[in-house]
Design a protein around this motif. Structure first.
Motif, PDB file in Angstrom:
ATOM      1  N   ALA A  34      10.540  10.058  -2.301  1.00 22.52           N
ATOM      2  CA  ALA A  34      10.796   9.602  -3.670  1.00 22.52           C
ATOM      3  C   ALA A  34      10.870  10.786  -4.627  1.00 22.52           C
ATOM      4  N   GLN A  35       9.996  11.749  -4.463  1.00 26.27           N
ATOM      5  CA  GLN A  35       9.993  12.918  -5.335  1.00 26.27           C
ATOM      6  C   GLN A  35      11.272  13.738  -5.132  1.00 26.27           C
ATOM      7  N   GLN A  36      11.707  13.890  -3.900  1.00 23.17           N
ATOM      8  CA  GLN A  36      12.922  14.643  -3.623  1.00 23.17           C
ATOM      9  C   GLN A  36      14.139  13.943  -4.240  1.00 23.17           C
ATOM     10  N   ALA A  37      14.218  12.634  -4.133  1.00 24.54           N
ATOM     11  CA  ALA A  37      15.327  11.886  -4.721  1.00 24.54           C
ATOM     12  C   ALA A  37      15.325  12.036  -6.235  1.00 24.54           C
ATOM     13  N   GLN A  38      14.152  12.018  -6.828  1.00 23.42           N
ATOM     14  CA  GLN A  38      14.011  12.178  -8.277  1.00 23.42           C
ATOM     15  C   GLN A  38      14.495  13.565  -8.711  1.00 23.42           C
ATOM     16  N   GLN A  39      14.136  14.591  -7.976  1.00 22.10           N
ATOM     17  CA  GLN A  39      14.561  15.953  -8.310  1.00 22.10           C
ATOM     18  C   GLN A  39      16.067  16.114  -8.158  1.00 22.10           C
ATOM     19  N   ALA A  51      -4.035   3.947  13.628  1.00 24.30           N
ATOM     20  CA  ALA A  51      -3.432   3.135  12.570  1.00 24.30           C
ATOM     21  C   ALA A  51      -3.675   3.758  11.201  1.00 24.30           C
ATOM     22  N   ALA A  52      -4.892   4.191  10.948  1.00 25.09           N
ATOM     23  CA  ALA A  52      -5.219   4.811   9.653  1.00 25.09           C
ATOM     24  C   ALA A  52      -4.427   6.101   9.455  1.00 25.09           C
ATOM     25  N   ALA A  53      -4.343   6.902  10.492  1.00 26.40           N
ATOM     26  CA  ALA A  53      -3.607   8.168  10.385  1.00 26.40           C
ATOM     27  C   ALA A  53      -2.125   7.918  10.144  1.00 26.40           C
ATOM     28  N   ALA A  54      -1.564   6.944  10.835  1.00 29.57           N
ATOM     29  CA  ALA A  54      -0.131   6.652  10.685  1.00 29.57           C
ATOM     30  C   ALA A  54       0.179   6.122   9.291  1.00 29.57           C
ATOM     31  N   ARG A  55      -0.699   5.271   8.744  1.00 31.73           N
ATOM     32  CA  ARG A  55      -0.472   4.757   7.387  1.00 31.73           C
ATOM     33  C   ARG A  55      -0.559   5.875   6.363  1.00 31.73           C
ATOM     34  N   GLN A 106       4.899  10.691   3.431  1.00 28.87           N
ATOM     35  CA  GLN A 106       6.343  10.841   3.635  1.00 28.87           C
ATOM     36  C   GLN A 106       7.131  10.061   2.587  1.00 28.87           C
ATOM     37  N   ASN A 107       6.694   8.846   2.282  1.00 26.95           N
ATOM     38  CA  ASN A 107       7.398   8.031   1.287  1.00 26.95           C
ATOM     39  C   ASN A 107       7.304   8.664  -0.098  1.00 26.95           C
ATOM     40  N   ALA A 108       6.151   9.223  -0.450  1.00 32.98           N
ATOM     41  CA  ALA A 108       5.991   9.883  -1.748  1.00 32.98           C
ATOM     42  C   ALA A 108       6.874  11.123  -1.834  1.00 32.98           C
ATOM     43  N   ALA A 109       6.942  11.888  -0.757  1.00 37.64           N
ATOM     44  CA  ALA A 109       7.770  13.095  -0.748  1.00 37.64           C
ATOM     45  C   ALA A 109       9.253  12.736  -0.849  1.00 37.64           C
ATOM     46  N   THR A 165       0.813  -1.220   0.000  1.00 41.87           N
ATOM     47  CA  THR A 165       0.000   0.000   0.000  1.00 41.87           C
ATOM     48  C   THR A 165       0.841   1.263   0.000  1.00 41.87           C
ATOM     49  N   GLY A 166       2.170   1.107  -0.005  1.00 40.26           N
ATOM     50  CA  GLY A 166       3.052   2.267  -0.043  1.00 40.26           C
ATOM     51  C   GLY A 166       3.433   2.816   1.310  1.00 40.26           C
ATOM     52  N   THR A 167       3.134   2.074   2.353  1.00 43.01           N
ATOM     53  CA  THR A 167       3.481   2.548   3.697  1.00 43.01           C
ATOM     54  C   THR A 167       4.750   1.869   4.181  1.00 43.01           C
ATOM     55  N   THR A 168       5.410   2.484   5.128  1.00 40.11           N
ATOM     56  CA  THR A 168       6.577   1.874   5.756  1.00 40.11           C
ATOM     57  C   THR A 168       6.092   0.748   6.661  1.00 40.11           C
TER      58      THR A 168
END
Length: 153
Positions: free
Chosen positions: A119-124, A104-108, A114-117, A71-74
């Motif tokens: 990945a985007q920062q690494a890409q930039q 649990a829902a809020a943390a996911r 955070q994971n999307a941000a 689901t894209g979560t840590t």
């Protein structure tokens, strides 16, 4: 998300190749077409050696992203959120179960953002590094060609 990264890498490679193609080389000392072709090949290789960058080869992939679930979560984000939510839920309303579910829902959700941000920062960062390498390559290639008697614009 993965499609976006692949698309950005393809676009970066295309821009890198186009940047080298945008250099115009004029044989200022009357060099033959065959001599110019040979000199351009030699200067290309020299620029690769000097800069460590070859525009014909795509840059290596960015550093591995942190591990995530389907689901894209840590991993463990939901469990940690549930534990915190249970404590808050028990203290506030006396219902630890409801607090755990909300936590649990809020943390996911936070983990996904955070994971999307990240990945985007690494890409930039990779895109900026590739542009800098391309500029250094073009400068080195031009210097070599100018040293061989060509005008480069």
């Amino acid at each position: 998300m993965k499609h976006g990264i692949v698309w950005m890498l393809a676009l970066t490679a295309a821009v890198a190749t186009q940047a080298a193609a945008q250099q115009y080389v004029y044989p200022a000392k009357g060099q033959s077409a065959q001599q110019q072709k040979s000199d351009e090949a030699a200067c290309y290789q020299w620029a690769v050696q000097q800069t460590g960058f070859d525009p014909a080869k795509p840059p290596p992939a960015a550093a591995a992203a942190p591990p995530t679930t389907a689901t894209g979560t840590t991993p463990g984000a939901g469990a940690r959120g549930a534990a915190r939510g249970a404590i808050v839920g028990e203290a506030v309303s006396g219902d630890a179960g409801a607090g755990a579910a909300v936590g649990a829902a809020a943390a996911r959700g936070q983990s996904r953002r955070q994971n999307a941000a990240t990945a985007q920062q690494a890409q930039q960062q990779q895109s900026a590094a590739t542009q800098q390498q391309q500029a250094a390559f073009a400068k080195a290639r031009a210097a070599c060609l100018e040293g061989k008697g060509y005008t480069v614009k």
